[in-house]
Write a protein that holds these residues in place. Structure first.
Motif, mmCIF file in Angstrom:
data_model
loop_
_atom_site.group_PDB
_atom_site.id
_atom_site.type_symbol
_atom_site.label_atom_id
_atom_site.label_comp_id
_atom_site.label_asym_id
_atom_site.label_seq_id
_atom_site.Cartn_x
_atom_site.Cartn_y
_atom_site.Cartn_z
ATOM 1 N N ILE A 234 -64.371 -47.239 64.060
ATOM 2 C CA ILE A 234 -65.431 -47.642 64.987
ATOM 3 C C ILE A 234 -66.733 -47.742 64.203
ATOM 4 O O ILE A 234 -67.168 -46.774 63.577
ATOM 5 N N ARG A 235 -67.330 -48.911 64.221
ATOM 6 C CA ARG A 235 -68.595 -49.129 63.534
ATOM 7 C C ARG A 235 -69.770 -48.736 64.434
ATOM 8 O O ARG A 235 -69.690 -48.818 65.662
ATOM 9 N N ASP A 236 -70.836 -48.305 63.795
ATOM 10 C CA ASP A 236 -72.023 -47.935 64.560
ATOM 11 C C ASP A 236 -72.588 -49.133 65.309
ATOM 12 O O ASP A 236 -73.079 -49.006 66.427
ATOM 13 N N SER A 237 -72.491 -50.319 64.721
ATOM 14 C CA SER A 237 -73.016 -51.525 65.360
ATOM 15 C C SER A 237 -72.130 -52.036 66.484
ATOM 16 O O SER A 237 -72.534 -52.909 67.252
ATOM 17 N N VAL B 38 -69.412 -40.242 59.871
ATOM 18 C CA VAL B 38 -70.408 -40.135 58.805
ATOM 19 C C VAL B 38 -71.778 -40.027 59.472
ATOM 20 O O VAL B 38 -72.211 -40.981 60.144
ATOM 21 N N PRO B 39 -72.462 -38.897 59.352
ATOM 22 C CA PRO B 39 -73.762 -38.760 60.029
ATOM 23 C C PRO B 39 -74.823 -39.680 59.416
ATOM 24 O O PRO B 39 -74.681 -40.154 58.282
ATOM 25 N N PHE B 40 -75.891 -39.898 60.174
ATOM 26 C CA PHE B 40 -76.939 -40.807 59.720
ATOM 27 C C PHE B 40 -77.733 -40.230 58.547
ATOM 28 O O PHE B 40 -78.356 -40.988 57.797
ATOM 29 N N ASN B 41 -77.727 -38.908 58.384
ATOM 30 C CA ASN B 41 -78.455 -38.311 57.271
ATOM 31 C C ASN B 41 -77.581 -38.115 56.037
ATOM 32 O O ASN B 41 -77.937 -37.350 55.136
ATOM 33 N N ILE C 170 -61.130 -48.635 53.352
ATOM 34 C CA ILE C 170 -62.184 -49.158 54.219
ATOM 35 C C ILE C 170 -63.428 -48.311 54.009
ATOM 36 O O ILE C 170 -63.359 -47.081 54.001
ATOM 37 N N GLN C 171 -64.570 -48.983 53.862
ATOM 38 C CA GLN C 171 -65.827 -48.265 53.671
ATOM 39 C C GLN C 171 -66.405 -47.836 55.016
ATOM 40 O O GLN C 171 -66.414 -48.602 55.982
ATOM 41 N N LEU C 172 -66.894 -46.592 55.058
ATOM 42 C CA LEU C 172 -67.516 -46.047 56.263
ATOM 43 C C LEU C 172 -68.971 -45.732 55.940
ATOM 44 O O LEU C 172 -69.262 -44.928 55.046
ATOM 45 N N GLY C 173 -69.883 -46.365 56.661
ATOM 46 C CA GLY C 173 -71.299 -46.127 56.469
ATOM 47 C C GLY C 173 -71.838 -45.123 57.461
ATOM 48 O O GLY C 173 -71.120 -44.644 58.355
ATOM 49 N N PRO C 174 -73.116 -44.746 57.342
ATOM 50 C CA PRO C 174 -73.718 -43.817 58.310
ATOM 51 C C PRO C 174 -73.583 -44.340 59.736
ATOM 52 O O PRO C 174 -73.884 -45.498 60.030
ATOM 53 N N GLY C 175 -73.096 -43.492 60.607
ATOM 54 C CA GLY C 175 -72.869 -43.868 62.001
ATOM 55 C C GLY C 175 -71.468 -44.350 62.297
ATOM 56 O O GLY C 175 -71.068 -44.397 63.469
ATOM 57 N N ASP C 176 -70.690 -44.715 61.267
ATOM 58 C CA ASP C 176 -69.310 -45.146 61.481
ATOM 59 C C ASP C 176 -68.407 -43.939 61.707
ATOM 60 O O ASP C 176 -68.680 -42.829 61.238
ATOM 61 N N ALA C 177 -67.311 -44.158 62.411
ATOM 62 C CA ALA C 177 -66.404 -43.066 62.755
ATOM 63 C C ALA C 177 -64.961 -43.522 62.618
ATOM 64 O O ALA C 177 -64.655 -44.720 62.691
ATOM 65 N N LEU C 178 -64.079 -42.554 62.419
ATOM 66 C CA LEU C 178 -62.636 -42.788 62.343
ATOM 67 C C LEU C 178 -61.957 -41.916 63.387
ATOM 68 O O LEU C 178 -62.153 -40.691 63.405
ATOM 69 N N LEU C 179 -61.186 -42.538 64.278
ATOM 70 C CA LEU C 179 -60.447 -41.824 65.320
ATOM 71 C C LEU C 179 -58.986 -41.724 64.922
ATOM 72 O O LEU C 179 -58.375 -42.722 64.534
ATOM 73 N N CYS C 180 -58.421 -40.533 65.035
ATOM 74 C CA CYS C 180 -57.021 -40.293 64.650
ATOM 75 C C CYS C 180 -56.306 -39.541 65.759
ATOM 76 O O CYS C 180 -56.841 -38.569 66.316
#
Length: 552
Positions: free
Chosen positions: A378-381, A482-485, A500-510
């Motif tokens: 899940i992307r932050d955007s 991945v937290p924003f800080n 897959i790259q995960l940036g700040p705000g992105d999440a992985l659900l399992c």
């Protein structure tokens, strides 16, 4: 008349209307709904007879109770009607498909008959289908294959150029008792006498698979760049076709290699290697294949499982790799394997694989249901919208690490709605119990029996002395964010591939997928598991203590 009396009379004159929908299923499977007028009249007659005129509080309480009962009865009736309607629709589809399948078999077997005879046979099939036995699949002591491994029925309008015609071979799963393959089984019994909870009996839930009709199609998945594996695959395909009349599917690469070797293998089937054609063929592959045979190591089993995004047919895994925690079937010692196979199979090697495949094709055998993880990115955007249409399925583990970054990975972890911890280190491994002997073990996680229902939560080099691995129940949903800080990005990989790259705000659900991977056992699940850690890892191997100690 006082104001209180007027108010009581007005409240008593109120009518509490409700109707209970009672569903009845007729013999032909149709659903009818009847309003219970008698129940409503009885309620109206009952209200003035009750001693509720005593106080207004009693009247209000009784009215609310009646409304609650009416709502509950209405919900139960609607749910029952919906379930029966769905069951009738599935039954209608099943009978239609079964009729077409039987009609095709009869017409195919009587291709030399005259037109009148064919019409007579077709009319007989129509009459017989009208009286289909409703208890043909009783489900006693087991689960039928179309309830476990088939999420959709094959399309009734088959293309004329398809080589595979007909339904998959059905089978039944049952519980075994102490490894016995006699169909008997035990149950869990819990007693609650005098308020005490006590387990009276534990069950040995070894799952047995028994074919209800012989399998007709086998898929071969092989390790690439191996002459020994190629020779064994060619011999197995030839034997299955000539002695068992089994249709064979192979990957496009294997099909090209076999056809280049000998035109005899022009009967094998494969799929197009283009992106759109391949995706469509892979999506419906489970509707055509009855059994999977893998020739290689655990990596070959992982690749075979990745071909199936939904139900997975039973897997027979032959150990032709370096380690084999999921490949219990062995043909020869590895030091003699290549020499024997390059001579196009010795008699001993032939006897070994033929005995293994013969037992699987004709007799009940034990299986291990290996859980898979389904992962969503899940992307932050995306505002909580899942990025991919289909989840990513993994058999071993999903790994979140720091990649090329020099910073520590900073991850926030949640289990359902509960906060778990913040991971600061090289990364995190979320593993199945089948993957407990892989990367999770190297990172300090425990080895877990593959049929234990659970999810392993193992940190990679955590910057904390107290961060120990966890084993969570299988029904939980994990969220790693991945937290924003965070100082850097994180990278997620699935069974060692597809990073897959995960940036700040992105999440992985399992979470645990509803589609496990059923692998055939050489003996049973526990024996195969213990054998794999003894032979693969030399678990607890040491010299025995000598007998020259002090006398007692």
């Amino acid at each position: 008349m006082s104001a209180d009396e007027v108010a009581r009379e007005e409240v008593c004159d109120e009518r509490i209307s409700f109707s209970v929908a009672t569903s009845h299923q007729t013999e032909n499977g149709a659903i009818t709904t009847v309003n219970s007028v008698e129940s409503e009249r009885a309620a109206y007659a009952f209200i003035p007879q009750t001693p509720i005129r005593s106080t207004d509080a009693h009247l209000v309480e009784f009215s609310e109770a009646m409304r609650t009962v009416a709502k509950s009865l209405r919900r139960v009736a609607e749910g029952k009607a919906s379930a029966q309607a769905e069951a009738a629709e599935w039954k209608r589809k099943y009978e239609l498909e079964k009729t077409e399948h039987r009609h095709h078999n009869v017409i195919k077997g009587c291709s030399n008959c005259g037109k009148d005879e064919l019409e007579h046979l077709a009319s007989q099939l129509t009459l017989e289908t009208a009286s289909v036995d409703q208890t043909s699949c009783c489900g006693n002591h087991g689960i039928c294959s179309h309830q476990i491994l088939q999420d959709e029925c094959p399309e009734p309008n088959r293309k004329s150029d398809e080589k595979i015609v007909g339904r998959k071979a059905p089978f039944r799963l049952s519980w075994g008792c102490d490894g016995d393959k006699n169909g008997q089984h035990k149950h869990d019994f819990v007693s609650f006498e005098k308020g005490d909870i006590k387990t009276a009996e534990r069950s040995n839930k070894q799952i047995l698979l028994k074919w209800e009709s012989p399998p007709k199609t086998v898929l071969f998945v092989t390790k690439p760049n191996s002459n020994a594996v190629h020779a064994l695959c060619a011999e197995m395909v030839r034997w299955l076709k000539e002695h068992n009349n089994i249709n064979v599917f192979v990957e496009p690469r294997v099909s090209k290699e076999l056809l280049a070797e000998d035109s005899y293998f022009n009967f094998i089937q494969t799929w197009d290697n283009g992106n759109s054609e391949r995706d469509q063929a892979i999506k419906t592959l489970h509707t055509k294949v009855d059994l999977i045979v893998t020739l290689g190591g655990d990596g070959t089993v992982l690749w075979a499982a990745s071909l199936f995004k939904g139900p997975v047919p039973p897997v027979v895994a032959f150990a032709l790799g370096s380690l084999g925690f999921m490949t219990p079937f062995r043909i020869l010692n590895h030091e003699h394997l290549l020499t024997m196979l390059l001579k196009y199979m010795s008699g001993d090697a032939c006897e070994q694989y033929r005995e293994c495949l013969g037992n699987v094709l004709k007799r009940p055998f034990s299986i291990t249901l290996r859980s898979r993880l389904q992962c969503h990115v899940i992307r932050d955007s995306a505002k909580d919208e899942v990025e991919a249409e289909e989840p990513i399925l993994v058999l071993n583990e999903v790994t979140i690490d720091r990649g090329m970054s020099s910073y520590l990975t900073y991850l926030e972890c949640y289990c359902d709605s509960s906060f778990v911890t913040c991971v600061q280190g090289d990364g995190l491994i979320i593993s199945t119990t089948s993957g407990s002997t892989a990367y999770s073990l190297a990172a300090g996680g425990s080895m877990v029996h593959p049929q234990v229902p659970g999810i392993l939560f193992t940190p990679i080099c955590p910057h904390s002395l107290s961060f120990r691995p966890l084993i969570l129940p299988e029904y939980v949903n994990l969220r790693v964010q991945v937290p924003f800080n965070s100082r850097g990005h994180a990278w997620a990989s699935f069974d060692g591939k597809g990073r897959i790259q995960l940036g700040p705000g992105d999440a992985l659900l399992c979470s645990i997928s509803p589609w496990p991977v059923p692998t055939a056992c050489l003996v049973d699940s526990t024996t195969d598991f213990l054998r794999s850690i003894h032979e693969g890892l030399h678990w607890n191997l040491r010299k025995s203590q000598s007998f020259d100690g002090p006398s007692a």
